[in-house]
Design a protein around this motif. Structure first.
Motif, short mmCIF file in Angstrom:
data_model
loop_
_atom_site.label_atom_id
_atom_site.label_comp_id
_atom_site.label_asym_id
_atom_site.label_seq_id
_atom_site.Cartn_x
_atom_site.Cartn_y
_atom_site.Cartn_z
N ALA A 5 18.65 5.70 7.70
CA ALA A 5 18.07 6.36 6.53
C ALA A 5 17.09 5.40 5.87
O ALA A 5 17.31 4.19 5.84
N HIS A 6 16.03 5.93 5.35
CA HIS A 6 15.02 5.13 4.66
C HIS A 6 14.81 5.70 3.27
O HIS A 6 14.72 6.91 3.10
N ILE A 7 14.70 4.84 2.30
CA ILE A 7 14.42 5.25 0.93
C ILE A 7 12.99 4.84 0.62
O ILE A 7 12.60 3.69 0.85
N ILE A 8 12.23 5.76 0.11
CA ILE A 8 10.85 5.46 -0.26
C ILE A 8 10.77 5.45 -1.78
O ILE A 8 11.13 6.42 -2.44
N ASP A 9 10.29 4.36 -2.32
CA ASP A 9 10.12 4.20 -3.76
C ASP A 9 8.67 4.53 -4.09
O ASP A 9 7.78 3.74 -3.84
N TRP A 10 8.44 5.72 -4.60
CA TRP A 10 7.08 6.10 -4.98
C TRP A 10 6.76 5.39 -6.30
O TRP A 10 7.21 5.79 -7.35
N ALA A 11 5.97 4.35 -6.22
CA ALA A 11 5.71 3.49 -7.37
C ALA A 11 4.76 4.13 -8.38
O ALA A 11 4.75 3.73 -9.54
N TRP A 12 3.97 5.08 -7.97
CA TRP A 12 2.99 5.68 -8.86
C TRP A 12 3.18 7.18 -8.93
O TRP A 12 2.35 7.95 -8.45
N ARG A 28 1.48 3.43 4.19
CA ARG A 28 2.80 2.84 4.39
C ARG A 28 3.14 2.73 5.88
O ARG A 28 3.80 1.77 6.30
N LEU A 29 2.68 3.68 6.68
CA LEU A 29 2.88 3.58 8.12
C LEU A 29 2.08 2.40 8.69
O LEU A 29 2.56 1.69 9.58
N GLU A 38 -1.94 6.49 15.20
CA GLU A 38 -0.55 6.93 15.09
C GLU A 38 -0.24 7.49 13.69
O GLU A 38 0.40 8.53 13.56
N ALA A 39 -0.69 6.77 12.67
CA ALA A 39 -0.42 7.19 11.29
C ALA A 39 -1.10 8.51 10.98
O ALA A 39 -0.51 9.40 10.37
N ASP A 40 -2.34 8.66 11.40
CA ASP A 40 -3.06 9.91 11.17
C ASP A 40 -2.40 11.06 11.94
O ASP A 40 -2.26 12.16 11.42
N ALA A 41 -1.97 10.79 13.17
CA ALA A 41 -1.29 11.83 13.96
C ALA A 41 0.00 12.27 13.26
O ALA A 41 0.33 13.47 13.24
N PHE A 42 0.74 11.33 12.68
CA PHE A 42 1.96 11.70 11.95
C PHE A 42 1.61 12.55 10.73
O PHE A 42 2.26 13.56 10.46
N ALA A 43 0.58 12.16 9.99
CA ALA A 43 0.19 12.91 8.79
C ALA A 43 -0.24 14.32 9.14
O ALA A 43 -0.06 15.25 8.34
N ALA A 82 -2.67 -7.41 2.28
CA ALA A 82 -2.47 -6.58 3.47
C ALA A 82 -2.67 -5.10 3.14
O ALA A 82 -3.30 -4.37 3.90
N MET A 83 -2.14 -4.66 2.01
CA MET A 83 -2.32 -3.26 1.62
C MET A 83 -3.80 -2.95 1.35
O MET A 83 -4.29 -1.87 1.70
#
Length: 101
Positions: A5-12, A28-29, A38-43, A82-83
């Motif tokens: 399980a993953h928890i995502i903390d939406w900061a904004w 985030r990916l 890969e990230a665009d394909a997932f989206a 990095a972000m």
């Protein structure tokens, strides 16, 4: 995705178009080590991302890249740099890759 399980903390937390969540998820990916393709394909699994106006996604990506650059300049930390790099890459990807938003 895996068996954890993953928890995502939406900061904004804010209100906005439904396609903004997949756009942020792409960053985030990238942070997690996925490629832009890969990230665009997932989206693209999300109808909101598929139907988002290209002009809007490109404008959002530009604004997001500028925001991360400012964040990285204001408070130097490797993860912030990095972000900022991921946000710049995503913005460029939307403008240069055929078949993307």
């Amino acid at each position: 995705m895996d068996d954890r399980a993953h928890i995502i903390d939406w900061a904004w937390p804010t209100r906005g178009a439904a396609w903004i969540d997949p756009a942020i998820l792409i960053l985030r990916l990238l942070e997690a080590g996925h490629t832009l393709v890969e990230a665009d394909a997932f989206a693209r699994r999300f109808p909101s991302w598929l139907t988002a106006p290209a002009k809007a996604t490109k404008a959002f990506a530009a604004a997001n890249a500028a925001a991360w650059q400012e964040i990285a300049r204001a408070h130097a930390a490797p993860w912030k740099a990095a972000m900022a790099s991921h946000a710049d890459a995503f913005h460029a990807h939307l403008h240069t890759s055929p078949g993307t938003r």
